[in-house]
Design an enzyme around this catalytic site. Structure first.
Site, PDB file in Angstrom:
ATOM      1  N   ASN A  96       0.621  -1.097  -0.025  1.00 54.36           N
ATOM      2  CA  ASN A  96       0.046   0.013   0.087  1.00 54.36           C
ATOM      3  C   ASN A  96       0.902   1.167   0.069  1.00 54.36           C
ATOM      4  O   ASN A  96       1.936   1.168   0.576  1.00 54.36           O
ATOM      5  CB  ASN A  96      -0.868   0.079   1.297  1.00 54.36           C
ATOM      6  CG  ASN A  96      -1.819   1.188   1.105  1.00 54.36           C
ATOM      7  OD1 ASN A  96      -2.565   1.603  -0.159  1.00 54.36           O
ATOM      8  ND2 ASN A  96      -1.988   1.858   2.436  1.00 54.36           N
TER       9      ASN A  96
ATOM     10  N   HIS B 208       0.748   5.199   1.213  1.00 51.76           N
ATOM     11  CA  HIS B 208       0.259   6.080   2.186  1.00 51.76           C
ATOM     12  C   HIS B 208       0.768   7.596   2.257  1.00 51.76           C
ATOM     13  O   HIS B 208       2.017   7.524   2.430  1.00 51.76           O
ATOM     14  CB  HIS B 208       0.211   5.270   3.774  1.00 51.76           C
ATOM     15  CG  HIS B 208      -0.652   6.470   4.731  1.00 51.76           C
ATOM     16  ND1 HIS B 208      -2.071   6.503   4.604  1.00 51.76           N
ATOM     17  CD2 HIS B 208      -0.212   7.348   5.550  1.00 51.76           C
ATOM     18  CE1 HIS B 208      -2.312   7.326   5.681  1.00 51.76           C
ATOM     19  NE2 HIS B 208      -1.378   7.787   6.059  1.00 51.76           N
TER      20      HIS B 208
ATOM     21  N   SER C 274       4.696   6.942   2.207  1.00 54.08           N
ATOM     22  CA  SER C 274       5.376   5.725   2.764  1.00 54.08           C
ATOM     23  C   SER C 274       4.827   4.369   2.070  1.00 54.08           C
ATOM     24  O   SER C 274       3.882   4.665   1.526  1.00 54.08           O
ATOM     25  CB  SER C 274       4.949   5.459   4.260  1.00 54.08           C
ATOM     26  OG  SER C 274       5.397   6.305   5.089  1.00 54.08           O
TER      27      SER C 274
ATOM     28  N   ASP D 265      -2.888   1.085   7.857  1.00 54.81           N
ATOM     29  CA  ASP D 265      -1.631   1.962   7.677  1.00 54.81           C
ATOM     30  C   ASP D 265      -0.568   1.510   8.555  1.00 54.81           C
ATOM     31  O   ASP D 265       0.310   2.441   8.809  1.00 54.81           O
ATOM     32  CB  ASP D 265      -2.102   3.319   7.571  1.00 54.81           C
ATOM     33  CG  ASP D 265      -2.932   3.682   6.642  1.00 54.81           C
ATOM     34  OD1 ASP D 265      -3.090   3.098   5.371  1.00 54.81           O
ATOM     35  OD2 ASP D 265      -3.854   4.531   7.043  1.00 54.81           O
TER      36      ASP D 265
HETATM   37  C1  GRF Z   1      -2.342   8.827  -3.277  1.00 56.17           C
HETATM   38  O1  GRF Z   1      -2.042   9.706  -2.915  1.00 56.17           O
HETATM   39  C2  GRF Z   1      -2.118   7.792  -2.233  1.00 56.17           C
HETATM   40  O2  GRF Z   1      -1.134   7.936  -1.395  1.00 56.17           O
HETATM   41  C3  GRF Z   1      -3.335   7.512  -1.732  1.00 56.17           C
HETATM   42  O3  GRF Z   1      -4.278   7.825  -2.527  1.00 56.17           O
HETATM   43  C4  GRF Z   1      -3.894   8.829  -3.513  1.00 56.17           C
HETATM   44  C5  GRF Z   1      -4.187   8.016  -4.807  1.00 56.17           C
HETATM   45  O4  GRF Z   1      -3.969   8.792  -6.103  1.00 56.17           O
HETATM   46  N1  GRF Z   1      -3.468   6.247  -0.868  1.00 56.17           N
HETATM   47  P1  GRF Z   1      -4.091   8.286  -7.480  1.00 56.17           P
HETATM   48  O5  GRF Z   1      -5.379   7.597  -7.692  1.00 56.17           O
HETATM   49  O6  GRF Z   1      -2.866   7.248  -7.430  1.00 56.17           O
HETATM   50  O7  GRF Z   1      -3.691   9.575  -8.331  1.00 56.17           O
END
Ligand code: GRF
Length: 220
Positions: free
Chosen positions: A114, A116, A143, A152
């Site tokens: 994932n 984050h 991260s 998370d």
């Molecule tokens: C990213 O900022 C990620 O960190 C978070 O959700 C957002 C996804 O953006 N978990 P995208 O759909 O890849 O543009």
């Protein structure tokens, strides 16, 4: 006759939104010698732009619309069935905005990553950019971690840091963080596909050794 090339790990990406991280992964996976192949993209939102990006890239897509399920367990069971149909070696959560049940997470232990938008363990959960500004932090970042049952909270593999300026807004921070996300996720997925990172009993193993600190992307 040439021997068939060795099969590379199969990657399945789950997204919910605009899919800019998916796009970065698609582009990386098209590079010569990329050690993995994106085989499908799944989404919980029928209209998500991530689906459009996947279709443009000629990738198989599927939608498991969470609004059509009475419980988290039923949604996860449907999602799991669809994922298993593709038999991936790695599941990449790229802005997938659903909390997954413990059974689901356990089924993909060590095989699910994932991303984050914070320097974990700081700021788990939502609205990280706003919270960083409210706290007056001078640094922020992203991260990438193995997914475990703690939201998370799984062992962090790599991070990239950004500086917070006095005139930053949640939007400007999101932009700066995303720029780093698009660099970092392909690197980590590459490591996974090369067999360099694993989830061990005590944390992340990098080239077989326990990682004491997350890897850091050097500031450019
Ligand atoms: C990213 O900022 C990620 O960190 C978070 O959700 C957002 C996804 O953006 N978990 P995208 O759909 O890849 O543009």
């Amino acid at each position: 006759m040439m021997a068939d090339p060795a099969p590379v790990p199969k990657i399945l990406v789950l997204a919910s939104g605009s899919g800019t991280n998916l796009q970065a992964l698609i582009e990386a996976s098209r590079e010569r010698n990329f050690p993995g192949e994106i085989i499908a993209v799944g989404c919980n939102k029928p209209g998500a732009f991530a689906l459009e990006r996947a279709t443009q890239a000629n990738l198989a897509t599927f939608v498991i619309d969470h609004t059509q399920y009475g419980s988290r367990e039923e949604f996860d069971a449907a999602l799991m069935a669809e994922i298993l149909r593709h038999n991936p070696d790695l599941v990449v959560l790229a802005g997938f905005m659903r909390i997954l049940t413990s059974d689901f997470v356990r089924a993909f232990r060590g095989k699910m990553l994932n991303i984050h938008p914070s320097l974990l363990p700081a700021y788990t959960g939502l609205n990280t950019h706003q919270r960083v500004l409210e706290a007056g932090d001078q640094t922020h970042g992203v991260s990438i971690h193995f997914v475990t049952e703690e939201l998370d909270g799984g062992p962090v593999i790599a991070q990239a840091e950004i500086g917070v300026a006095g005139d930053d807004t949640p939007e400007s921070l999101a932009e700066k963080v995303q720029e780093q996300e698009h660099l970092l996720y392909p690197i980590v997925v590459r490591w996974f596909c090369e067999g360099r990172i694993q989830l061990g009993a005590e944390g992340v193993l990098f080239d077989g050794a326990l990682l004491e600190q997350p890897m850091r992307l050097a500031a450019g």
